[in-house]
Write an enzyme that holds these catalytic residues in place. Sequence first.
Site, mmCIF file in Angstrom:
data_model
loop_
_atom_site.group_PDB
_atom_site.id
_atom_site.type_symbol
_atom_site.label_atom_id
_atom_site.label_comp_id
_atom_site.label_asym_id
_atom_site.label_seq_id
_atom_site.Cartn_x
_atom_site.Cartn_y
_atom_site.Cartn_z
ATOM 1 N N CYS A 198 -2.524 -53.692 9.548
ATOM 2 C CA CYS A 198 -2.208 -52.570 8.647
ATOM 3 C C CYS A 198 -2.829 -51.266 9.172
ATOM 4 O O CYS A 198 -2.383 -50.749 10.188
ATOM 5 C CB CYS A 198 -2.631 -52.898 7.218
ATOM 6 N N GLU A 224 -2.603 -62.026 6.100
ATOM 7 C CA GLU A 224 -3.434 -62.800 5.164
ATOM 8 C C GLU A 224 -2.802 -62.895 3.776
ATOM 9 O O GLU A 224 -3.237 -63.683 2.945
ATOM 10 C CB GLU A 224 -4.843 -62.194 5.085
ATOM 11 N N HIS A 230 0.522 -57.461 6.145
ATOM 12 C CA HIS A 230 -0.730 -58.185 5.927
ATOM 13 C C HIS A 230 -0.496 -59.673 6.143
ATOM 14 O O HIS A 230 0.011 -60.353 5.245
ATOM 15 C CB HIS A 230 -1.232 -57.931 4.505
#
Length: 194
Positions: free
Chosen positions: A77, A178, A176
């Site tokens: 990001c 994650e 992202h």
Amino acid sequence: MNIAIIKYNAGNVQSVLYAMERLGAEAVLTDDWETIQKADKVIFPGQGEASTAMSYLKSRNLDRLIRELKQPFFGICLGLQLLCDYSEENDTPCLGIFPIRVKRFPSFEKVPHIGWNSLENRTSALLQGLDEKPFAYYVHSYYAELHPEYTIATSHYMLDFSALLHRDNYYAMQAHPEKSSVTGERILTNFLNL
């Protein structure tokens, strides 16, 4: 394997630590030069504002360190954006790993771009094993332009932009991983296996 997550007062770091834990990898959040230099892999995540983040990196000489690292390095990001040459966000010179400009999405559409979007034009080992049409989760108002050599995946929101970048030991993802379910888990696993 030891993994250093670079601390530079940007948001969203805890979710990356949790993702590493889920994958069975030990990671430490640090801005210590020696710890980062000795790490097998380095992750550079973040949400925040470009000029403030660059000021912190420069205050710790982390800008110089990042440019010198030789191990696999993964920007996420804001981390992707700071690896580029320049960001329109507060007219910010960045790290220059990728000779790419970061621009703000046109304001005639909803900004920031939030939500799931597909990864297209995938050309890297980092992206092996993904579903035929993988989706990743985005939250961003700025995007990296396309580059004929360093863009390894694209996505589209108003226009095509660099979803993932790769140059030498540096990889970066605008979305992202994650927070991107099986797609993100596969990309992080592939990075850890580099």
